[in-house]
Design a protein around this motif. Sequence first.
Motif, short mmCIF file in Angstrom:
data_model
loop_
_atom_site.label_atom_id
_atom_site.label_comp_id
_atom_site.label_asym_id
_atom_site.label_seq_id
_atom_site.Cartn_x
_atom_site.Cartn_y
_atom_site.Cartn_z
N TYR A 1 4.08 65.92 -45.57
CA TYR A 1 3.50 66.25 -44.27
C TYR A 1 3.95 65.29 -43.18
O TYR A 1 3.96 64.07 -43.39
CB TYR A 1 1.97 66.19 -44.33
N LEU A 2 4.25 65.85 -42.03
CA LEU A 2 4.35 65.09 -40.79
C LEU A 2 3.09 65.39 -39.99
O LEU A 2 2.77 66.56 -39.76
CB LEU A 2 5.59 65.49 -39.99
N ALA B 1 1.77 58.61 -35.58
CA ALA B 1 2.64 59.48 -36.37
C ALA B 1 2.50 59.07 -37.83
O ALA B 1 2.55 57.88 -38.15
CB ALA B 1 4.09 59.38 -35.92
N TRP C 1 3.39 59.97 -42.11
CA TRP C 1 4.18 60.67 -43.12
C TRP C 1 3.38 60.60 -44.42
O TRP C 1 3.03 59.52 -44.89
CB TRP C 1 5.54 60.03 -43.30
N ALA D 1 8.09 58.76 -39.23
CA ALA D 1 6.75 58.34 -38.83
C ALA D 1 6.78 57.07 -37.99
O ALA D 1 5.88 56.81 -37.19
CB ALA D 1 5.87 58.13 -40.06
N VAL E 1 9.18 68.71 -36.11
CA VAL E 1 8.66 67.83 -35.06
C VAL E 1 8.05 68.68 -33.95
O VAL E 1 6.95 68.38 -33.44
CB VAL E 1 9.76 66.92 -34.51
N LEU F 1 12.96 66.17 -43.76
CA LEU F 1 12.85 65.03 -42.86
C LEU F 1 12.83 63.75 -43.68
O LEU F 1 12.39 63.76 -44.83
CB LEU F 1 11.56 65.11 -42.02
N SER G 1 11.20 60.04 -44.25
CA SER G 1 9.88 59.46 -43.98
C SER G 1 9.89 58.44 -42.84
O SER G 1 8.85 58.17 -42.23
CB SER G 1 9.33 58.80 -45.25
#
Length: 297
Positions: free
Chosen positions: A70-71, A50, A52, A94, A113, A89, A91
């Motif tokens: 960005y995720l 994951a 960030w 991540a 998500v 969101l 960070s």
Amino acid sequence: MTLPAATAIKPELSNGHQAPIAPADVAALTEAVLRGDYGPNPDGLHAVGAFWVRQSTQFPGTDTKYRNYYLVLRVESGFGGCCVERDQLDSVIAEELSGRSVAELLRDARTPVRVAALDAYLSLVRPHREAAEAQVLMLPHGTPLERARARDEAIAGLLKIEPGMRVGLIGVVNPLVAAIQAQGGICLPCDFNLQRTQDGTEVVRDMRPVLAQADLVIATGMTLSNGSFDQILASVRARGIPLIVYAQTGSAIVPRFLGHGVAAVSAEPFPFSQFSADPTPIHLYRAVGAGDARAAA
């Protein structure tokens, strides 16, 4: 730029199984994935990574700064990306999401998500490199502006824009505004974060008047992360006008709607073009008969 028309999504997959019925909306697509309609059970797949990413861009000679957040999730060999608003969101997410099953992430209460997980899953089971209906275009080696211009000219060239055609642009990038105008289109820009385009055109925040007036709509994949994609899809279906989506967010999601509300897609999977100066691919999809914007409606 002239692009060959793509074929429709095949009714039968290469493994001999029937392709899933085209989804009505993103929720229906997600449910189909959870049922296993698209491949492996998402309970048995996990987000092994994951990420960030905070990124900004400002082209020389301009006063517009684009800020992107960005995720990104990795599921085996698939990556899923979702661009979000600055405060959408934290960070720290991540650090929280790796190790969770795709099924759990697809049921997460947070829209970005779910979008990143859905994109990662579909990029694994429906990779662009295996899509017979997609044309690969390599963006050239060059500066950020040169590469952005090449990308946005390709997006604007997915359907023929007739002179005087009103083109709704939901998610404003100035090189794309210029590409629309170069074809004689009248750009109707809509964005949460900009007030005017580089040439001084007013940018509206409410997309409803844009959707009501436009002859053709071009929207960013970020409409998936803010929840407006389904509304746009319903509007273009009801009005019978074509929709082009330029997708970094949800690049593997949007092609599932090709020919069922979406007329064309510029799909750009992670790692995105702004992270490299070397040639990188974008995957261009068009529904059958969608070469002309009016015919595509």
